[in-house]
Design a protein around this motif. Structure first.
Motif, short mmCIF file in Angstrom:
data_model
loop_
_atom_site.label_atom_id
_atom_site.label_comp_id
_atom_site.label_asym_id
_atom_site.label_seq_id
_atom_site.Cartn_x
_atom_site.Cartn_y
_atom_site.Cartn_z
N TRP A 40 0.84 -1.20 0.00
CA TRP A 40 0.00 0.00 0.00
C TRP A 40 0.87 1.25 0.00
O TRP A 40 0.61 2.20 -0.74
CB TRP A 40 -0.92 0.00 1.22
CG TRP A 40 -1.90 1.13 1.19
CD1 TRP A 40 -3.16 1.10 0.70
CD2 TRP A 40 -1.67 2.48 1.64
NE1 TRP A 40 -3.74 2.34 0.82
CE2 TRP A 40 -2.85 3.20 1.40
CE3 TRP A 40 -0.60 3.12 2.22
CZ2 TRP A 40 -2.98 4.54 1.72
CZ3 TRP A 40 -0.72 4.47 2.53
CH2 TRP A 40 -1.91 5.17 2.29
N THR A 43 2.38 1.82 -3.47
CA THR A 43 1.40 2.25 -4.47
C THR A 43 0.90 3.67 -4.23
O THR A 43 0.79 4.46 -5.16
CB THR A 43 0.20 1.29 -4.48
OG1 THR A 43 0.68 -0.02 -4.77
CG2 THR A 43 -0.82 1.69 -5.52
N HIS A 44 0.58 3.98 -2.98
CA HIS A 44 -0.10 5.24 -2.69
C HIS A 44 0.82 6.37 -2.22
O HIS A 44 0.36 7.51 -2.12
CB HIS A 44 -1.19 5.00 -1.63
CG HIS A 44 -2.28 4.14 -2.14
ND1 HIS A 44 -2.29 2.77 -1.94
CD2 HIS A 44 -3.39 4.43 -2.84
CE1 HIS A 44 -3.37 2.27 -2.49
NE2 HIS A 44 -4.05 3.25 -3.05
N TYR A 45 2.06 6.05 -1.90
CA TYR A 45 2.93 7.11 -1.39
C TYR A 45 4.29 7.15 -2.09
O TYR A 45 4.67 8.19 -2.63
CB TYR A 45 3.12 6.94 0.12
CG TYR A 45 3.96 8.03 0.73
CD1 TYR A 45 3.49 9.32 0.82
CD2 TYR A 45 5.24 7.76 1.18
CE1 TYR A 45 4.26 10.34 1.36
CE2 TYR A 45 6.02 8.76 1.74
CZ TYR A 45 5.53 10.05 1.81
OH TYR A 45 6.30 11.05 2.33
N PRO A 48 4.09 7.64 -6.23
CA PRO A 48 3.72 9.02 -6.57
C PRO A 48 4.79 10.04 -6.15
O PRO A 48 5.01 11.02 -6.85
CB PRO A 48 2.42 9.25 -5.80
CG PRO A 48 1.85 7.88 -5.63
CD PRO A 48 3.03 6.98 -5.46
N MET A 61 -3.86 12.08 2.13
CA MET A 61 -4.02 10.92 1.23
C MET A 61 -4.52 9.72 2.01
O MET A 61 -5.37 8.98 1.54
CB MET A 61 -2.68 10.57 0.56
CG MET A 61 -2.22 11.56 -0.46
SD MET A 61 -0.64 11.13 -1.16
CE MET A 61 -0.89 9.46 -1.65
N SER A 65 -8.05 7.73 1.28
CA SER A 65 -8.08 6.35 0.79
C SER A 65 -8.90 5.45 1.68
O SER A 65 -9.16 4.30 1.34
CB SER A 65 -6.65 5.80 0.69
OG SER A 65 -6.12 5.61 1.98
#
Length: 67
Positions: A40, A43-45, A48, A61, A65
């Motif tokens: 996770w 993918t999310h931090y 990006p 964020m 989420s």
């Protein structure tokens, strides 16, 4: 908690833990990383951030989420 429960919490599949002392199994899983959490974060931090797409603060964020 049992060693098997700790293993599952860490995202590990079923392991044969027979023959290990309880503290050996707990120590082994205690030093691991939780693969779903690392996935996770990547993918999310992290991705990006590397791509320069991270425009909001991480806590915003996280709340967005639903995690």
């Amino acid at each position: 908690m049992t060693p098997r429960e700790y293993a599952r919490l860490m995202g590990a599949p079923d392991y044969e833990l027979a023959g290990l002392r309880r503290n050996q199994a707990l120590f082994g899983f205690g030093d691991g990383v939780c693969v779903p959490v690392v996935s996770w974060l990547a993918t999310h931090y992290l991705l990006p951030l590397v791509r320069g797409e991270l425009t909001e603060a991480p806590d915003v964020m996280l709340a967005a989420s639903g995690a």
